[in-house]
Write a protein that holds these residues in place. Structure first.
Motif, short mmCIF file in Angstrom:
data_model
loop_
_atom_site.label_atom_id
_atom_site.label_comp_id
_atom_site.label_asym_id
_atom_site.label_seq_id
_atom_site.Cartn_x
_atom_site.Cartn_y
_atom_site.Cartn_z
N GLU A 1 41.21 25.88 38.82
CA GLU A 1 39.93 26.58 38.57
C GLU A 1 39.93 27.94 39.27
O GLU A 1 39.48 28.94 38.69
N GLU A 2 40.43 27.98 40.50
CA GLU A 2 40.47 29.26 41.24
C GLU A 2 41.41 30.25 40.55
O GLU A 2 41.11 31.44 40.44
N ARG A 3 42.56 29.74 40.08
CA ARG A 3 43.53 30.63 39.43
C ARG A 3 42.97 31.18 38.12
O ARG A 3 43.13 32.36 37.79
N VAL A 4 42.28 30.30 37.36
CA VAL A 4 41.67 30.72 36.09
C VAL A 4 40.61 31.79 36.37
O VAL A 4 40.57 32.83 35.71
N LYS A 5 39.80 31.56 37.39
CA LYS A 5 38.70 32.49 37.70
C LYS A 5 39.26 33.87 38.08
O LYS A 5 38.76 34.91 37.60
N MET A 6 40.29 33.89 38.91
CA MET A 6 40.88 35.19 39.31
C MET A 6 41.46 35.90 38.09
O MET A 6 41.28 37.12 37.93
N LEU A 7 42.12 35.14 37.21
CA LEU A 7 42.70 35.75 36.01
C LEU A 7 41.60 36.29 35.10
O LEU A 7 41.73 37.38 34.53
N GLU A 8 40.51 35.52 34.97
CA GLU A 8 39.40 35.99 34.12
C GLU A 8 38.85 37.30 34.66
O GLU A 8 38.56 38.23 33.91
N ASP A 9 38.75 37.35 35.97
CA ASP A 9 38.20 38.54 36.62
C ASP A 9 39.09 39.77 36.36
O ASP A 9 38.59 40.83 35.97
N VAL A 10 40.40 39.61 36.55
CA VAL A 10 41.27 40.80 36.46
C VAL A 10 41.62 41.18 35.01
O VAL A 10 42.23 42.22 34.78
N THR A 11 41.24 40.32 34.05
CA THR A 11 41.53 40.66 32.64
C THR A 11 40.26 40.91 31.84
O THR A 11 40.30 40.98 30.61
N LYS A 12 39.12 41.04 32.55
CA LYS A 12 37.83 41.08 31.82
C LYS A 12 37.71 42.29 30.88
O LYS A 12 36.93 42.25 29.94
N THR A 13 38.50 43.33 31.10
CA THR A 13 38.40 44.51 30.21
C THR A 13 39.31 44.36 28.99
O THR A 13 39.29 45.21 28.10
#
Ligand code: PNS
Length: 163
Positions: A48-60
């Protein structure tokens, strides 16, 4: 419509991964970043933490989706209707493992092709393992990971030191 999967552990995502994600997202219509959920690998961050960080850094990146998976990569590719797997190659030392994995995947799922992108030379030395080691010893990881990941790593390391 070309749908591809960029699979990995992403424990945590680094600028090297992000570079591959950005470049792949230009090449395909839809990119699924598959985050391996495998506790046998004893990840520092939960899936869950890894998914959240990835979502954050790819949001654009509008055509990039972050999806956790377990089991075989070829089964996940079929489930996601993706015909292509993308992997980054940093150095010759990656090659043997990647070749074996891609050939195994091709045997298990002949419809799934693996495409390799060579890592930007700027990141050819970079790995999540190295970043975690530097962070564990209190070193500065600013140049290796996005700020949100740096903050999460430092928080995690502090919590570990308290245990
Ligand atoms: O970031 P990593 O740890 O190098 O990624 C490895 C990954 C997730 C791509 C690989 O371990 C994987 O695909 N695991 C799923 C299990 C599988 O399909 N194994 C058979 C292919 S060798």
């Amino acid at each position: 419509m070309l749908r591809a999967i960029y699979p990995g552990s992403f424990d945590p995502v680094t600028y090297g991964h992000l570079d591959i994600i950005r470049r792949s997202s230009i090449l395909v219509d839809h990119l699924i970043v598959g985050v391996l959920n495998n506790n046998a690998k004893m990840p520092l961050f939960s899936v869950e933490e890894r998914v959240k960080m990835l979502e954050d850094v790819t949001k654009t990146l509008s055509n990039v989706e972050i999806v956790p998976f377990d089991g075989l990569l070829v089964d996940f590719a079929k489930k996601m209707d993706a015909g292509v797997v993308i992997r980054g190659l940093r150095a010759i030392t990656d090659f043997e493992y990647e070749l074996q994995m891609s050939q195994t995947n091709h045997k298990l799922g002949p419809d799934v092709e693996t495409i390799f992108l060579t890592t930007n030379i700027e990141y050819s030395y970079l790995s999540s393992t190295t970043v975690k080691e530097i962070a564990a010893f209190g070193g500065d990881i600013t140049q290796f990971v996005p700020e949100v990941v740096k903050d999460e790593l430092e928080r995690k390391m502090k919590a570990k030191r308290r245990v």
